[in-house]
Design a protein around this motif. Structure first.
Motif, PDB file in Angstrom:
ATOM      1  N   ILE A 295     -55.564 -56.244  85.746  1.00 15.30           N
ATOM      2  CA  ILE A 295     -55.108 -55.429  84.499  1.00 15.30           C
ATOM      3  C   ILE A 295     -53.772 -56.390  83.814  1.00 15.30           C
ATOM      4  CG2 ILE A 295     -54.918 -53.734  82.330  1.00 15.30           C
ATOM      5  CD1 ILE A 295     -57.333 -52.785  84.153  1.00 15.30           C
ATOM      6  N   LEU A 296     -53.623 -56.966  83.148  1.00 14.90           N
ATOM      7  CA  LEU A 296     -52.909 -57.364  82.867  1.00 14.90           C
ATOM      8  C   LEU A 296     -51.897 -57.006  81.157  1.00 14.90           C
ATOM      9  CD1 LEU A 296     -50.102 -59.982  83.351  1.00 14.90           C
ATOM     10  CD2 LEU A 296     -51.135 -60.617  81.657  1.00 14.90           C
ATOM     11  N   ILE A 333     -51.110 -56.552  74.119  1.00 15.29           N
ATOM     12  CA  ILE A 333     -52.542 -57.133  74.417  1.00 15.29           C
ATOM     13  C   ILE A 333     -53.022 -56.564  76.200  1.00 15.29           C
ATOM     14  CG2 ILE A 333     -51.779 -59.254  74.730  1.00 15.29           C
ATOM     15  CD1 ILE A 333     -54.172 -60.783  73.959  1.00 15.29           C
ATOM     16  N   SER A 334     -54.386 -56.386  76.428  1.00 13.24           N
ATOM     17  CA  SER A 334     -54.723 -56.224  77.843  1.00 13.24           C
ATOM     18  C   SER A 334     -55.248 -57.726  78.487  1.00 13.24           C
ATOM     19  CB  SER A 334     -55.247 -55.082  77.988  1.00 13.24           C
ATOM     20  OG  SER A 334     -54.606 -53.707  77.568  1.00 13.24           O
ATOM     21  N   PHE A 335     -55.353 -58.213  79.149  1.00 16.98           N
ATOM     22  CA  PHE A 335     -56.415 -59.352  79.472  1.00 16.98           C
ATOM     23  C   PHE A 335     -56.838 -58.371  80.944  1.00 16.98           C
ATOM     24  CE2 PHE A 335     -52.938 -61.757  77.539  1.00 16.98           C
ATOM     25  CZ  PHE A 335     -54.011 -62.594  76.581  1.00 16.98           C
ATOM     26  N   VAL A 336     -57.985 -58.002  81.556  1.00 17.20           N
ATOM     27  CA  VAL A 336     -58.720 -57.780  82.233  1.00 17.20           C
ATOM     28  C   VAL A 336     -59.352 -59.527  83.207  1.00 17.20           C
ATOM     29  CG1 VAL A 336     -60.937 -57.104  84.024  1.00 17.20           C
ATOM     30  CG2 VAL A 336     -59.568 -55.659  82.435  1.00 17.20           C
ATOM     31  N   LEU A 337     -58.585 -59.721  84.322  1.00 18.67           N
ATOM     32  CA  LEU A 337     -58.558 -61.187  84.927  1.00 18.67           C
ATOM     33  C   LEU A 337     -59.260 -61.010  85.787  1.00 18.67           C
ATOM     34  CD1 LEU A 337     -54.965 -61.812  84.372  1.00 18.67           C
ATOM     35  CD2 LEU A 337     -56.518 -62.520  82.673  1.00 18.67           C
ATOM     36  N   SER A 338     -60.249 -61.942  86.149  1.00 18.92           N
ATOM     37  CA  SER A 338     -61.004 -61.972  87.415  1.00 18.92           C
ATOM     38  C   SER A 338     -60.519 -63.813  88.584  1.00 18.92           C
ATOM     39  CB  SER A 338     -62.636 -62.696  87.259  1.00 18.92           C
ATOM     40  OG  SER A 338     -63.229 -61.510  86.391  1.00 18.92           O
ATOM     41  N   THR A 365     -51.290 -54.774  86.495  1.00 20.19           N
ATOM     42  CA  THR A 365     -51.807 -53.781  87.829  1.00 20.19           C
ATOM     43  C   THR A 365     -53.242 -54.147  88.036  1.00 20.19           C
ATOM     44  OG1 THR A 365     -52.249 -51.496  86.079  1.00 20.19           O
ATOM     45  CG2 THR A 365     -53.176 -50.734  87.660  1.00 20.19           C
ATOM     46  N   GLU A 366     -53.025 -53.996  89.286  1.00 20.84           N
ATOM     47  CA  GLU A 366     -53.985 -55.157  90.459  1.00 20.84           C
ATOM     48  C   GLU A 366     -55.484 -53.509  91.445  1.00 20.84           C
ATOM     49  OE1 GLU A 366     -52.061 -58.500  92.364  1.00 20.84           O
ATOM     50  OE2 GLU A 366     -50.016 -56.457  91.858  1.00 20.84           O
ATOM     51  N   ARG A 367     -55.616 -54.509  92.062  1.00 17.30           N
ATOM     52  CA  ARG A 367     -57.242 -53.969  93.326  1.00 17.30           C
ATOM     53  C   ARG A 367     -57.764 -52.801  91.758  1.00 17.30           C
ATOM     54  NH1 ARG A 367     -52.908 -55.028  96.706  1.00 17.30           N
ATOM     55  NH2 ARG A 367     -51.649 -53.149  95.695  1.00 17.30           N
ATOM     56  N   ILE A 368     -58.020 -53.766  90.843  1.00 16.61           N
ATOM     57  CA  ILE A 368     -58.923 -52.644  89.792  1.00 16.61           C
ATOM     58  C   ILE A 368     -61.117 -52.764  89.747  1.00 16.61           C
ATOM     59  CG2 ILE A 368     -59.525 -52.138  87.652  1.00 16.61           C
ATOM     60  CD1 ILE A 368     -56.927 -51.031  88.159  1.00 16.61           C
ATOM     61  N   ALA A 369     -61.187 -52.527  89.857  1.00 16.68           N
ATOM     62  CA  ALA A 369     -62.788 -52.981  89.204  1.00 16.68           C
ATOM     63  C   ALA A 369     -63.275 -53.086  88.226  1.00 16.68           C
ATOM     64  CB  ALA A 369     -63.786 -52.167  90.716  1.00 16.68           C
ATOM     65  N   ILE A 409     -70.660 -55.405  71.692  1.00 13.10           N
ATOM     66  CA  ILE A 409     -71.928 -55.472  72.789  1.00 13.10           C
ATOM     67  C   ILE A 409     -71.978 -54.890  74.358  1.00 13.10           C
ATOM     68  CG2 ILE A 409     -71.488 -58.035  73.448  1.00 13.10           C
ATOM     69  CD1 ILE A 409     -75.291 -57.773  72.318  1.00 13.10           C
ATOM     70  N   LYS A 410     -70.204 -54.952  74.640  1.00  3.45           N
ATOM     71  CA  LYS A 410     -69.726 -54.770  75.719  1.00  3.45           C
ATOM     72  C   LYS A 410     -68.378 -53.996  75.921  1.00  3.45           C
ATOM     73  CE  LYS A 410     -68.000 -57.840  77.727  1.00  3.45           C
ATOM     74  NZ  LYS A 410     -67.592 -59.587  78.380  1.00  3.45           N
ATOM     75  N   VAL A 411     -68.457 -52.823  76.998  1.00  2.00           N
ATOM     76  CA  VAL A 411     -67.054 -52.035  77.008  1.00  2.00           C
ATOM     77  C   VAL A 411     -66.810 -52.174  78.505  1.00  2.00           C
ATOM     78  CG1 VAL A 411     -66.270 -49.587  76.840  1.00  2.00           C
ATOM     79  CG2 VAL A 411     -67.987 -50.240  75.203  1.00  2.00           C
ATOM     80  N   VAL A 412     -65.927 -52.515  78.459  1.00  2.00           N
ATOM     81  CA  VAL A 412     -65.144 -52.832  80.010  1.00  2.00           C
ATOM     82  C   VAL A 412     -64.516 -51.655  80.892  1.00  2.00           C
ATOM     83  CG1 VAL A 412     -64.122 -54.168  82.130  1.00  2.00           C
ATOM     84  CG2 VAL A 412     -65.995 -55.251  79.988  1.00  2.00           C
ATOM     85  N   PHE A 413     -65.054 -50.679  81.983  1.00  2.00           N
ATOM     86  CA  PHE A 413     -64.188 -49.466  82.541  1.00  2.00           C
ATOM     87  C   PHE A 413     -63.611 -50.178  83.453  1.00  2.00           C
ATOM     88  CE2 PHE A 413     -67.449 -47.444  79.949  1.00  2.00           C
ATOM     89  CZ  PHE A 413     -66.920 -46.871  79.433  1.00  2.00           C
ATOM     90  N   GLY A 414     -61.329 -50.271  83.073  1.00  2.00           N
ATOM     91  CA  GLY A 414     -61.182 -50.619  84.371  1.00  2.00           C
ATOM     92  C   GLY A 414     -61.437 -49.201  85.374  1.00  2.00           C
ATOM     93  N   VAL A 415     -61.415 -49.074  86.621  1.00  4.31           N
ATOM     94  CA  VAL A 415     -61.268 -47.886  88.004  1.00  4.31           C
ATOM     95  C   VAL A 415     -60.716 -48.955  88.732  1.00  4.31           C
ATOM     96  CG1 VAL A 415     -63.986 -47.812  86.657  1.00  4.31           C
ATOM     97  CG2 VAL A 415     -63.605 -47.853  89.316  1.00  4.31           C
ATOM     98  N   ALA A 416     -60.919 -48.128  89.679  1.00  6.06           N
ATOM     99  CA  ALA A 416     -59.973 -47.795  91.053  1.00  6.06           C
ATOM    100  C   ALA A 416     -60.926 -48.854  92.197  1.00  6.06           C
ATOM    101  CB  ALA A 416     -59.204 -47.076  91.642  1.00  6.06           C
TER     102      ALA A 416
END
Ligand SMILES: Nc1ncnc2c1ncn2[C@@H]1O[C@H](COP(=O)(O)OP(=O)(O)O)[C@@H](O)[C@H]1O
Ligand SMILES: N[C@@H](CC(=O)OP(=O)(O)O)C(=O)O
Length: 445
Positions: A295-296, A333-338, A365-369, A409-416
């Motif tokens: 997460i950036l 702004i937050s990016f979830v990066l794959s 934040t790294e090592r996020i699912a 249409i979508k909610v993304v949760f960042g968890v460990a």
């Protein structure tokens, strides 16, 4: 007319081909079969496509590929023998062998679908129409007009046919492959070209399942989905249906049915043009996710009103070819990066953001699912997201980030990473298992 696409698992061996034939013969509207190369099956641990890629790699490395080639030939020959086909497999194989050193990657790898389609066509006694004769693909883009014209010319007097998926031909007349998993796209494009009444996608699961069966044992099947929900789930990596296969059928409002070749009686998942026309609408369409995300978050005073900065940030992330979801709020702004493989990647990206946008602060934040819940219900059930966060936190799963896409249409949760499996199980249990019990109680009372 129904276009039925059979994935590699449905084409794996002679026994699977028998099931395919029974399915095609059970409905006279199933006039077009689009097929993938023989996939993994009981007797074959490796997909034919991967076997051919391996041979290509051996040739390029100047290594001996005779054993690998023999395995492919034996595999195909076993189908011809078991089904007693009169297809001249030895002639075809020796033609390929003779010129194998000159074949391009696309030419060699596409022989998987080409030969598999021939085997099925021979078994059904239907003509095989080579995708190289009509499906025009230029740098990954389908030319619908040219493809339609060519297909119509070929099929004028044909009632049934088998078509190999995954490849076509470019403007220069050379074979061009679609991305891996592209057989679904071929089936969808053919459905579009022939204005199919339905696009059937036959695979080895009971349809789209509420979660990945490798995470939850025997998850429930999703009965009804909208195009948007299917598109989102495919984007999130639900492997059963390729993300790029939604648009060609959606353009023509063709319904999709995803079904199990091994259990056709179960009916599968139905993707409908208008979900409101259906009575039963579960709260959640599906849950998907991935570990090892980054997460950036970039903070800058009144960022959302500095359009140039926002565009520059999105462009910088895109330049790194990372799959991303982002959410924009007033000052950040937050990016979830794959797909961030290396620490270096992320440091380079941070450096470039600092150099180009000079924000107040960047947080990584790294090592996020990421655990993504897809549902059309988010737009009229605003409290649903809160309910999900409460549920996760009540199960001692801290939610580090929540991203809700603007289309609701979508909610993304960042968890460990360590909480990934439990988070999915927990949401699945609440929104599918308990929901099933609730609907059964309602029906019985
Ligand atoms: N939510 C899901 N629903 C159904 N299958 C899923 C899901 N998530 C992952 N999968 C996996 O996708 C696989 C089917 O995709 P794929 O191998 O491309 O099929 P085919 O060979 O029929 O084209 C299933 O065997 C299953 O393990
Ligand atoms: N055979 C190709 C194309 C394809 O779509 O296959 P499947 O339907 O088995 O996913 C691949 O393995 O990528």
């Amino acid at each position: 007319m129904i276009v039925a696409k059979f994935g590699g698992s449905s084409m794996a061996d002679a026994d699977q081909l028998k099931k395919v034939k029974a399915i095609l013969n059970s409905d006279s509207n199933r006039q077009v079969a689009v097929v993938s190369a023989a996939g993994k099956g009981i007797h074959n641990p490796v997909k034919l496509t991967d076997q051919l890629i391996h041979i290509y790699d051996l040739i390029q490395a100047g290594k001996d590929f005779s054993n690998a080639l023999n395995e492919v030939w034996q595999r195909l020959d076993a189908v011809v023998e078991a089904l007693d086909l009169d297809f001249p497999i030895h002639e075809e194989l020796s033609n390929i062998s003779k010129q194998i050193n000159q074949l391009s990657y696309a030419e060699l790898v596409s022989r998987g679908e080409y030969l598999t389609a021939h085997l099925l066509a021979s078994y059904l006694k239907w003509p095989m129409i080579d995708a190289a004769d009509f499906l025009v693909i230029n740098s990954g883009q389908i030319d619908y007009q040219a493809s339609k014209q060519r297909l119509m010319n070929i099929t004028k007097h044909i009632e049934h046919c088998v078509i190999p998926g995954f490849y076509g031909v470019n403007a220069a007349g050379k074979i061009e492959l679609l991305p891996r998993g592209g057989g679904d796209t071929s089936g969808a494009v053919v459905s579009n070209l022939v204005n199919a009444a339905c696009y059937e996608n036959w695979t080895d699961t009971n349809g789209i399942l509420a979660v990945d069966p490798r995470i939850v044992d025997q998850p429930t099947k999703v009965n009804i989905l909208s195009y948007d929900e299917l598109q989102e789930l495919s984007y999130l990596g639900v492997k059963v249906f390729n993300e790029e296969a939604v648009q060609p059928v959606r353009m023509k409002q063709i319904p999709i049915r995803i079904m199990n070749t091994n259990r056709p009686e179960l009916g599968g998942t139905f993707v409908v043009t208008d979900k409101n026309s259906v009575d039963y609408k579960p709260e959640v369409a599906g849950i998907a996710g991935k570990q090892d995300q980054v997460i950036l978050t970039v903070k800058q005073y009144q960022l959302s009103s500095h359009v140039d900065s926002v565009i520059a940030l999105i462009r910088l992330v895109n330049n790194f070819h990372l799959k991303s979801t982002y959410s924009l709020s007033g000052d950040s702004i937050s990016f979830v990066l794959s797909g961030v493989d290396e620490q270096k990647d992320i440091q380079d990206l941070v450096n470039q953001i600092n150099a180009n946008v000079n924000p107040d602060n960047i947080h990584v934040t790294e090592r996020i699912a990421k655990v993504a819940v897809v549902s059309e219900a988010f737009c009229n059930r605003p409290r649903l997201v809160g309910k999900m966060i409460e549920l996760l936190e009540a199960n001692s799963i801290p939610v580090q980030q929540v991203i809700q896409t603007s289309d609701d249409i979508k909610v993304v949760f960042g968890v460990a990473n360590a909480d990934y499996q439990r988070a999915i199980e927990c949401l699945y249990h609440e929104f599918f298992r308990k929901a099933n019990v609730r609907s059964m109680v309602a029906v019985n009372s």
